[in-house]
Motif scaffolding. Structure first.
Motif, PDB file in Angstrom:
ATOM      1  N   UNK A   4     -28.405   7.404 -14.322  1.00  0.00           N
ATOM      2  CA  UNK A   4     -28.750   6.007 -14.602  1.00  0.00           C
ATOM      3  C   UNK A   4     -30.131   5.695 -14.058  1.00  0.00           C
ATOM      4  N   UNK A   5     -30.825   4.814 -14.761  1.00  0.00           N
ATOM      5  CA  UNK A   5     -32.111   4.333 -14.258  1.00  0.00           C
ATOM      6  C   UNK A   5     -31.836   3.338 -13.132  1.00  0.00           C
ATOM      7  N   UNK A   6     -32.854   3.031 -12.367  1.00  0.00           N
ATOM      8  CA  UNK A   6     -32.710   2.047 -11.298  1.00  0.00           C
ATOM      9  C   UNK A   6     -32.288   0.701 -11.871  1.00  0.00           C
ATOM     10  N   UNK A   7     -32.846   0.326 -13.025  1.00  0.00           N
ATOM     11  CA  UNK A   7     -32.458  -0.938 -13.666  1.00  0.00           C
ATOM     12  C   UNK A   7     -30.980  -0.954 -14.012  1.00  0.00           C
ATOM     13  N   UNK A   8     -30.473   0.176 -14.498  1.00  0.00           N
ATOM     14  CA  UNK A   8     -29.049   0.264 -14.840  1.00  0.00           C
ATOM     15  C   UNK A   8     -28.177   0.227 -13.592  1.00  0.00           C
TER      16      UNK A   8
END
Length: 75
Positions: A4-8
């Motif tokens: 997962x990305x940091x935003x996710x």
């Protein structure tokens, strides 16, 4: 499984914390001064919150910004 990305990760954490409060997106958004659409985008990892927005979210959850990011690490 993709990472997962940091935003996710941040969004998933905010969603879980909001659900723990028992508030809907609309209610939590109003409490924070955000629209429901923005909060939805944020929870889905499609919006990048400002530092001020992160602080508002942390405070709404009864956390410091640093405590919030410790929780984000779990997602």
């Amino acid at each position: 499984m993709s990472k997962k990305t940091l935003s996710q990760q941040f969004g998933a954490c905010v969603c879980a914390l909001r659900n723990a409060t028992g508030l809907s997106q609309t209610e939590f958004g109003e409490y924070c001064g955000f629209s429901q659409t923005y909060l939805s985008r944020l929870e889905n990892g499609r919006a990048n919150p400002t530092l001020n927005a992160i602080e508002v979210i942390a405070n709404a959850c009864g956390l410091s910004v640093f405590e919030l990011f410790e929780k984000v690490r779990e997602y």
